[in-house]
Scaffold this motif. Structure first.
Motif, PDB file in Angstrom:
ATOM      1  N   GLU A 260       0.808  -1.214   0.000  1.00 36.55           N
ATOM      2  CA  GLU A 260       0.000   0.000   0.000  1.00 36.55           C
ATOM      3  C   GLU A 260       0.842   1.264   0.000  1.00 36.55           C
ATOM      4  OE1 GLU A 260      -3.176   1.112  -0.919  1.00 36.55           O
ATOM      5  OE2 GLU A 260      -3.755  -0.584   0.302  1.00 36.55           O
TER       6      GLU A 260
ATOM      7  N   TYR B 150       0.356 -14.832  -6.321  1.00 38.24           N
ATOM      8  CA  TYR B 150       0.675 -13.515  -5.763  1.00 38.24           C
ATOM      9  C   TYR B 150       0.457 -13.579  -4.249  1.00 38.24           C
ATOM     10  CZ  TYR B 150      -4.368 -12.505  -5.368  1.00 38.24           C
ATOM     11  OH  TYR B 150      -5.693 -12.528  -5.032  1.00 38.24           O
TER      12      TYR B 150
ATOM     13  N   GLU C 251      -1.091 -11.280  -1.128  1.00 39.02           N
ATOM     14  CA  GLU C 251      -1.875 -10.106  -0.736  1.00 39.02           C
ATOM     15  C   GLU C 251      -1.660  -9.840   0.749  1.00 39.02           C
ATOM     16  OE1 GLU C 251      -6.593  -8.975  -0.322  1.00 39.02           O
ATOM     17  OE2 GLU C 251      -5.914  -9.937  -2.175  1.00 39.02           O
ATOM     18  N   TYR C 252      -1.293  -8.615   1.070  1.00 36.61           N
ATOM     19  CA  TYR C 252      -0.976  -8.338   2.472  1.00 36.61           C
ATOM     20  C   TYR C 252      -2.253  -8.082   3.264  1.00 36.61           C
ATOM     21  CZ  TYR C 252      -1.810  -3.279   2.589  1.00 36.61           C
ATOM     22  OH  TYR C 252      -2.379  -2.047   2.581  1.00 36.61           O
ATOM     23  N   LYS C 253      -2.176  -8.391   4.554  1.00 44.03           N
ATOM     24  CA  LYS C 253      -3.312  -8.206   5.456  1.00 44.03           C
ATOM     25  C   LYS C 253      -2.788  -7.705   6.786  1.00 44.03           C
ATOM     26  CE  LYS C 253      -6.471 -10.420   8.519  1.00 44.03           C
ATOM     27  NZ  LYS C 253      -6.790 -11.621   9.262  1.00 44.03           N
TER      28      LYS C 253
ATOM     29  N   LYS D 282      -5.445  -2.734  -5.701  1.00 45.70           N
ATOM     30  CA  LYS D 282      -4.285  -3.563  -5.383  1.00 45.70           C
ATOM     31  C   LYS D 282      -4.610  -4.706  -4.433  1.00 45.70           C
ATOM     32  CE  LYS D 282      -2.013   0.233  -4.312  1.00 45.70           C
ATOM     33  NZ  LYS D 282      -0.968   1.194  -3.908  1.00 45.70           N
ATOM     34  N   LYS D 283      -5.832  -4.753  -3.920  1.00 46.41           N
ATOM     35  CA  LYS D 283      -6.164  -5.804  -2.964  1.00 46.41           C
ATOM     36  C   LYS D 283      -7.664  -5.989  -2.920  1.00 46.41           C
ATOM     37  CE  LYS D 283      -6.075  -4.758   1.387  1.00 46.41           C
ATOM     38  NZ  LYS D 283      -5.712  -4.335   2.755  1.00 46.41           N
ATOM     39  N   ASP D 284      -8.059  -7.102  -2.345  1.00 42.95           N
ATOM     40  CA  ASP D 284      -9.448  -7.406  -2.047  1.00 42.95           C
ATOM     41  C   ASP D 284     -10.313  -7.337  -3.304  1.00 42.95           C
ATOM     42  OD1 ASP D 284     -10.736  -7.933   0.703  1.00 42.95           O
ATOM     43  OD2 ASP D 284     -12.212  -6.658  -0.281  1.00 42.95           O
TER      44      ASP D 284
ATOM     45  N   LEU E 254      -9.181  -5.720  -6.597  1.00 40.71           N
ATOM     46  CA  LEU E 254      -8.236  -6.495  -7.399  1.00 40.71           C
ATOM     47  C   LEU E 254      -8.935  -7.653  -8.085  1.00 40.71           C
ATOM     48  CD1 LEU E 254      -5.218  -7.122  -8.136  1.00 40.71           C
ATOM     49  CD2 LEU E 254      -5.134  -8.498  -6.052  1.00 40.71           C
TER      50      LEU E 254
ATOM     51  N   ALA F 253      -9.429 -11.453   3.343  1.00 43.75           N
ATOM     52  CA  ALA F 253      -8.177 -11.710   2.633  1.00 43.75           C
ATOM     53  C   ALA F 253      -7.899 -13.199   2.558  1.00 43.75           C
ATOM     54  CB  ALA F 253      -7.021 -10.997   3.338  1.00 43.75           C
TER      55      ALA F 253
END
Length: 1545
Positions: A363, A439, A441-443, A486-488, A491, A598
């Motif tokens: 992020e 990939y 994905e950060y959480k 970029k996430k969730d 994305l 996530a």
């Protein structure tokens, strides 16, 4: 005690059975100690009385009901009035997800139950200063009472603006003299039974607080017992047996529809990109918007394919050499792109997929937790755009700075001009999707740590297929994405599903939404979009801005996916948006809430409905049932109901079950709330690098009630709380991250946020057809973000009131709710941003109403409610509140609130029961039993004086004056004293003969000018120096009784001169000896303002003495005659004068000489105040007796030269030096960072054999250890530092000396000390306290440890009062009228048993214990160590336990770097903590929760009042001891000028 309406008459109570009366008394005690709530008390009391008085029961019930309707919650009357501090932090807004018409009405209804009352509770007191702009009513009103003529009037105020503590002064409250005759006037003494002064009253605000807490005064317990129970904390209250319990059957896993098999679905997502990029190259894939919301660039599938190919080729072939490539397939790569550049991100993401490296989108650049994730993933390469790279911070060399916690990265720019075109024969290696990672994905977890969820290529593909089937995606559709790409879901839908189905994504960045909230609606209208991805926040913003453009149409939308539809409060957002935009073509069936996480990715989504079909129903649930994890339909109180909407069905190909959120994954019952788990190929596969956590989250096998596994299919925990309703509809009621477990009940943070947002003091809603506008008063500034919003569609317009205007922008009020663990339970903390234009009164009202609302609706108390300046809470990259960072700032004291309210009395219900008297079991019987069982009596003694050989000096001379005369004849030129100034130069010396002649002249003046007779008292008023010593011996020569008194402070006469006057009056001095300077000061106009200068006794200055010899020196007839008076102010503010006889003086000097091995050839350095106690003896007496040379260093000189003391020790190679704790602390703090300077000056302390701290208190082990460690580098031996112990009855009981074993230390249990017991524990044990031996017992001294109540001896290692017997014990107290009772009790008392010799003992007033060690004393026997715990007069009796203030102060002092000093005292059962703030005033309010927390955690006490003051306000006497009672009197008289005063509820 709280008022309870009609009370049963005394006769009715007396008629009750004894057991009922006992239960009522116990109930009263529990209420008074705060162990039961008022509601619980009334309930139990009514239940007890109901069988005996039906009429009383009915009356009480009615009264209680009325009280509940009228009385606000106890927590509602408190607020703070601190300043509006502003810190520079980035602006932004929070996702508005919490608005609810239903909930707002419920909150207002709950608040309506509380009738408006005048604020009867104390608002916190705030000083008006340059930092603070507070309204006038926030300041403490002056008290209209005549305080006694206290000597403390301006002590604190004069020093409040200075950061340096003023000169130490002894300040007793006026008129308090130990031993005063009971017949004398005591109207000014604060010693009534309940601690309330006779002619003073409690400050109004403290009285208000007491009335609020409804805690009656109760007399202190008269007897303490030995408690054998170690279990003093009861823990969390047991579950209520009447709480709702689940009654349904065990649920069975719910399956979604089968995942359809479509022939043209690609085998991998990369294959889909290859297909569309080569066959449909000109089709639009992604459109980016500029800052105005207009399309700026459209990426086609052909461009995406070609640029991704170039990037993949560059990554694999152009970053390193052929033999040593930088990247290999399977390596992780960071993607660092701004939120307004979806095109570059999409190219980079697919380029990584084609290169078979694993992208890790992050992020923000610079986040420390993100750095930990990158490090754990082994990332060494970061992809970014040229624009983003230029914006990163750089070093002077132009390199990217090394972010804290980040691994060292190589940055690669992915703009096309920097990429290499691949050869025509190069093709990426695309294989069918498998379980290899695609990939990460950060959480962010609840605690703030960042974890990486690894998603496989198969899960990525399967998830796209499931979304395509559930959403019925088709080729060529347009989707508007307002979410983070970029996430969730942003994305998954905007980057994956669109490529899968050849869709066109319009990406609306967050920055555009802030400037143009309607931009996404305009994009739907302009592009005829079929699908829109939004959050409730975006619905609100569109509603508020829709008037700017009325011709938009949403008729093309078939799906409005609300991605935070799992939020329970999203139902009102969706309803309001639908009612407003239905006229713009929005179809009701198009609104599709979904639930995501996530780990499990998309958990459930509502399918697009059929036009005309009925919409799904709502669940109206009981909030009380939800707090116990049970589903109950709310039919009673609509104010505590939660209306939730479904989030559709399980995803295609998936399976769902609900398991208990804590413990083993046991399947819930059908009417039970639990954590949602899903099993499908579409979820994540693991937390990267965290195998243990992965197993508990991604490999869950549900079990039944018997603990047996239900099948062998692993499930994934989603982190969502919910249940499966009728028709297999999924309902979500909260998140695990927002779960607050308080006293066994579950509360959702989002629910409490919504309740706080619904409490709006200035909110009026304009109601018009098809429009929803926020109307606010004309004086209120509009804010750029939404607070709350209510909407209705009436049949006719109503005119807008003239004083209101329409606000098209949104108001700001952001709230964070989290829990902190305090005292064995979770406590709720609410932090909100305060509007800049909000007054203190508005803040107070809002805080009060929030507490009422939360208590009424959620039945839970708020531990802390804090308001911070606007836009100062830490933010996530998209503008939401960063909860974990906010919590961290709160816990470390860096939140800087501008208003704060603590409610520990309301929330903390698990305190241990107060200690009670055990009838029939007294300390004496317990001790006798121990002694009979063979326990050794706790006693110790120094060497026997009778067995020690000494020269003829002792036999020849019994008086100190004779010894001086003898030395003047035997060694006339031997220098006894050297006085140094701040520069270290000798300003005055005194040889034996010089001192003798000077004393003779003074004695002659006393007779000639003073006309004094033998036995008259003479006050010696001199600064520290040789003149004081000469005057002392002059008095002895004349037969007068000297009384040494500290001179008044010239700059602070109002505070210090009354103490001098008091000692002069109490001692009945016939004359004052002083210098000319001080004589003028005593008669000055300034002095006349403080005391009556006309009634001074004869004042004689000794600056110019006639050269006249005394014809005959006085010789006392017996050694028992009085030699001098020793006056001192104790730490409790008691002025005490003791009588020292000539024999006692002789014995004292002899004991010190033998212990320290003092001879004529020795030289010692003294840095002490010479006015009382052992300091006076060392300064004035010992050199004359022993003949050694004393180097005198006045402590006040150290303020001008910190190096003076240590430089003197080094210069004269002093082996033995004496100082006070004030001097040691001054050197430790002032020279802590100047050790190298000391070395360059050549200062070496290796010559020091003993460095003795003279004190009358518990040894300050931490300070001694700091001093030893600090100056170890310049040669100071740690063994050299030791302490002394003395008291008023005996000024020198212990002194380490030069021989004997080193001081020993032990660790004792603090909890046992509170019960008057000693339990030794190991180092590092919880609740342990380090105690050091107080030096070795002096020769001729005997001590015994005695129970202060029974006066019987206690056993070894048992706590008791220290009693002493020695030849140098004082003769008694000197007062105007002699009090025989007090004299006998303190100076001539006997043990009640166990002492056949009937020894006369003196009571020191200090608690301690004796412990036999393994060391060998000088006599050859095992050494008995004496440990001092604290003064009896200072102990605080709270909840039946005995607390030592220093223990609480030590805990408080270490919680924050800005606390310079701390002091505690009690007032009417309230614990008051005063802390000195040495940092910025912004930090004042940070200290309030920290102080409350640490005292509760470590001492099981609730702080009643927290007072934050300037440095130097806490008064400290000459020995470095805090004068707490003087501080208490100043506080109650409103003389402290505090920065902030918080009254805890």
């Amino acid at each position: 005690m709280a008022e309870r309406g009609l009370e049963p008459s005394p006769a009715a109570v007396a008629a009750l059975p004894p057991e009922v009366r006992a239960q009522l008394a116990e109930l009263e005690l529990e209420l008074s100690e705060g162990d039961i709530t008022q509601k619980g008390y009334e309930k139990k009391r009514s239940k007890l009385l109901s069988p005996y008085s039906p009429q009383t029961q009915e009356t009480d019930s009615a009264v209680q009901k009325e009280l509940r309707n009228q009385t606000p919650a106890p927590s509602a009357a408190q607020t703070s009035a601190p300043s509006k501090y502003h810190r520079t932090r980035s602006g932004g807004a929070r996702d508005e997800r919490y608005r609810s018409d239903i909930h707002t009405e419920a909150v207002q209804a709950a608040l309506a139950k509380h009738k408006e009352q005048k604020m009867a509770l104390p608002m916190p007191t705030k000083r008006r200063s340059t930092f603070v702009q507070s309204p006038a009513d926030a300041c403490t009103p002056p008290e209209n009472f005549s305080a006694p003529p206290d000597v403390t009037t301006t002590t604190s105020s004069s020093s409040s603006s200075s950061s340096i503590r003023p000169a130490n002064i002894d300040l007793p409250p006026s008129g308090i003299v130990k031993g005063m005759h009971k017949g004398s006037n005591r109207s000014s003494l604060m010693d009534t039974a309940d601690g309330v002064p006779v002619n003073s009253r409690v400050s109004t605000k403290i009285q208000q607080l007491l009335n609020t807490l409804k805690r009656p005064k109760r007399p202190p317990l008269k007897e303490f017992f030995v408690d054998d129970s170690e279990e003093i904390v009861e823990g969390i209250p047991q579950p209520d047996p009447n709480q709702p319990k689940p009654e349904g059957r065990q649920m069975t896993p719910v399956k979604g529809e089968p995942l359809g098999v479509i022939c043209n679905w690609p085998p991998a997502l990369e294959s889909a990109l290859q297909r569309w990029g080569t066959t449909q190259a000109k089709c639009s894939c992604l459109t980016a918007l500029d800052m105005t919301g207009k399309p700026v660039y459209t990426l086609t599938y052909g461009k995406l394919w070609s640029r991704s190919l170039k990037l993949a080729y560059t990554l694999l072939n152009k970053l390193g050499t052929k033999n040593e490539p930088v990247l290999k397939p399977g390596d992780r790569v960071a993607l660092v792109y701004p939120n307004n550049d979806p095109v570059m991100f999409m190219v980079a993401f697919y380029g990584c997929l084609l290169a078979e490296v694993i992208p890790v989108p992050i992020e923000d650049a610079g986040g420390q937790q993100i750095g930990f994730l990158l490090g754990s993933c082994g990332i060494a390469l970061a992809l970014t755009s040229e624009v983003c790279l230029k914006g990163l911070p750089k070093t002077q060399n132009g390199e990217i700075v090394q972010f804290k916690g980040w691994p060292r990265l190589k940055w690669v720019v992915t703009d096309s001009k920097y990429l290499s075109k691949p050869p025509k024969d190069w093709q990426p290696h695309i294989t069918p999707a498998g379980t290899e990672p695609a990939y990460i994905e950060y959480k962010t977890s609840k605690e703030g740590s960042v974890m990486g969820v690894t998603v496989s290529r198969l899960a990525m593909l399967s998830h796209c297929q499931a979304l395509s089937q559930a959403c019925n995606y088709s080729e060529g559709e347009t989707i508007v994405n307002v979410l983070d790409f970029k996430k969730d879901a942003g994305l998954w839908h905007g980057m994956f599903a669109n490529v899968m189905n050849k869709m066109h994504t319009i990406s609306v960045p967050y920055s555009v939404m802030k400037t143009c909230p309607l931009s996404w609606v305009q994009r739907v209208h302009a592009h005829k979009a079929k699908v829109a991805l939004v959050k409730c926040r975006d619905l609100h913003w569109a509603m508020m801005a829709h008037r700017d453009q009325r011709d938009v149409s949403l008729s093309s939308l078939r799906m409005l996916i609300v991605t935070d539809g799992a939020n329970p409060w999203s139902v009102s957002s969706c309803d309001a948006f639908l009612s407003l935009f239905q006229s713009h073509g929005l179809k009701p069936e198009a609104i599709c809430p979904c639930a995501t996480s996530a780990e499990a990715m998309t958990v459930a989504i509502r399918r697009p409905g059929v036009p005309g079909a009925p919409l799904p129903g709502r669940a109206i649930l009981s909030m009380n049932g939800l707090s116990y994890g049970v589903i109950r339909v709310n039919t009673e109180d609509k104010n505590s109901a939660l209306t939730v909407q479904d989030v559709g069905h399980v995803m295609p190909g998936g399976m769902m079950c609900i398991v208990k959120p804590d413990g083993p994954p046991q399947l819930c019952k059908t009417d039970e709330i639990g954590e949602i788990c899903v099993s499908s190929r579409t979820g994540g596969m693991m937390y990267f690098g965290l195998a243990g956590v992965t197993k508990n989250t991604f490999e869950v096998i549900p079990v039944n009630s018997a603990g047996s596994p239900v099948g062998d299919v692993p499930f994934i925990r989603s982190g969502l709380l919910g249940f499966v309703g009728p028709g297999s509809l999924v309902f979500v009621v909260g998140k695990m991250d927002g779960l607050l477990m308080v006293s066994g009940r579950r509360h959702n943070a989002d629910d409490i946020v919504a309740t706080g947002l619904a409490v709006e003091s200035i909110k009026t809603v304009y109601r018009g057809r098809h429009t929803g506008l926020l109307a606010v008063p004309q004086t209120c500034q509009a804010r750029p973000y939404l607070r709350t919003f209510s909407l209705s569609v009436p049949s006719a317009r109503k005119p807008l009131p003239p004083d209101l205007r329409v606000a098209r922008v949104l108001t700001s009020f952001r709230i964070a709710v989290f829990s902190v663990s305090v005292f064995y339970d979770e406590r709720i903390v609410v932090v909100a941003e305060q509007r800049p234009d909000a007054s203190e009164e508005d803040s107070f009202q809002w805080m009060s109403r929030v507490l009422q609302a939360i208590d009424s609706i959620h039945q839970v108390g708020v531990y802390c409610l804090a308001l911070v300046p606007a836009n100062t809470l830490p933010k996530t990259p998209l503008g939401g509140i960063h909860i974990s960072q906010t919590k961290q700032l709160f816990l470390e004291g860096s939140l800087h609130p501008c208003n704060i309210l603590m409610c520990p009395h309301t929330c903390v219900t698990n305190l241990p029961k107060p200690r009670q008297k055990q009838p029939g079991v007294g300390p004496a019987s317990v001790m006798v039993g121990n002694l009979v069982a063979g326990k050794r009596i706790a006693q110790a003694a120094g060497r026997d004086l009778g067995q020690i050989e000494e020269n003829d000096l002792v036999r020849k001379h019994q008086f100190l004056a004779e010894i001086l005369q003898w030395r003047a004849q035997a060694t006339p030129d031997h220098v006894l004293f050297m006085l140094l100034n701040a520069k270290g130069t000798t300003v005055c010396t005194a040889s034996c003969l010089q001192l003798h002649k000077r004393a003779e002249r003074i004695a002659s003046v006393l007779g000639d000018k003073g006309h004094l007779n033998a036995g008259d008292n003479v006050v010696l008023l001199y600064p520290p120096g040789i003149e004081l010593i000469a005057a002392f011996y002059g008095c002895l020569y004349a037969g007068c009784i000297p009384v040494t008194v500290r001179p008044p402070h010239a700059q602070n006469l109002t505070a210090t001169l009354p103490t001098v006057r008091m000692i002069v009056d109490v001692s009945k001095a016939a004359c004052i000896l002083t210098s000319q300077t001080l004589m003028r000061l005593l008669r000055s106009r300034e002095a006349a303002a403080a005391v009556d200068v006309k009634t001074w006794p004869t004042i004689i200055d000794t600056d110019d003495l006639p050269r006249k010899r005394l014809p005959q020196l006085y010789k006392p007839p017996t050694p028992e005659m009085l030699a001098y008076l020793d006056f001192s102010v104790s730490t409790t503010g008691m002025l005490t004068g003791v009588k020292m006889s000539h024999s006692a003086v002789n014995a004292l000097c002899r004991a010190i000489k033998l212990q320290c091995e003092l001879y004529s050839s020795r030289q010692i350095a003294i840095c002490l105040d010479p006015y009382c106690g052992l300091g006076f003896a060392l300064w004035c007496l010992c050199s004359v007796y022993s003949g050694h040379q004393s180097v005198l260093i006045p402590p006040m000189e150290l303020e001008n030269n910190l190096f003076l003391w240590l430089a003197t020790v080094n210069q004269y190679k002093i082996r033995d030096t004496f100082c006070s704790y004030s001097v040691m602390e001054l050197c430790t703090k002032g020279l802590g960072n100047q050790v190298e300077v000391l070395k360059t000056r050549g200062i070496n302390l290796s010559c020091v054999r003993t460095c003795v701290v003279v004190a009358e208190e518990r040894p300050r082990v931490a300070l001694q250890q700091s001093f030893s460690k600090l100056f170890k580098d310049i040669g100071l031996s740690p063994r050299a530092v030791s302490t002394t112990f003395g008291s008023r009855v005996n000024v020198a009981i212990c002194l380490q000396g030069t021989s004997g074993p080193d001081p020993t230390t032990v660790y004792v249990d603090l909890k046992s000390l509170r019960h008057d017991r000693v339990r030794l524990v190991e180092r590092g044990a919880p609740q342990s306290l380090l105690l050091s031996e107080s030096g070795k017992i002096l020769p001729g001294v005997k001590v015994v440890i005695v129970n202060p109540e029974t006066k019987g001896p206690v056993g070894d290692s048992h706590l008791g009062e220290i009693w002493v017997n020695s030849p140098h014990t004082a003769s008694g107290y000197y007062t105007i009228y002699d009090s025989e009772t007090l004299q006998a009790d303190h100076f001539n008392t006997r043990l009640s048993f166990g002492d056949a010799a009937q020894t006369l003992w003196a009571r020191t007033g200090y608690l301690g214990f004796v412990r036999r060690t393994e060391l060998t004393a000088a006599t050859g026997e095992r050494h008995d160590a004496l440990y001092v715990v604290g003064a009896l007069d200072e102990t605080l009796e709270l909840r039946g336990l005995r607390y030592h203030p220093i223990d609480i102060e030590t805990s408080v002092s270490r919680i924050h770097r800005s606390i310079a000093e701390c002091a505690v005292f009690t007032w009417t059962n309230l614990l008051v903590v005063v802390v000195e703030l040495c940092g910025s005033e912004q930090e004042a309010l940070d200290l309030v929760p920290l102080v409350t927390n640490v005292v509760l955690e470590e001492h099981y006490l609730i702080v009643g009042v927290v007072v934050v003051v300037d440095p130097g306000v806490i008064p400290i006497n000459s020995r470095g001891e805090k004068q707490r009672m003087h501080l208490r009197d100043s506080f109650l008289a409103d003389q402290l000028d505090p920065i902030y005063v918080a009254y805890n509820m």
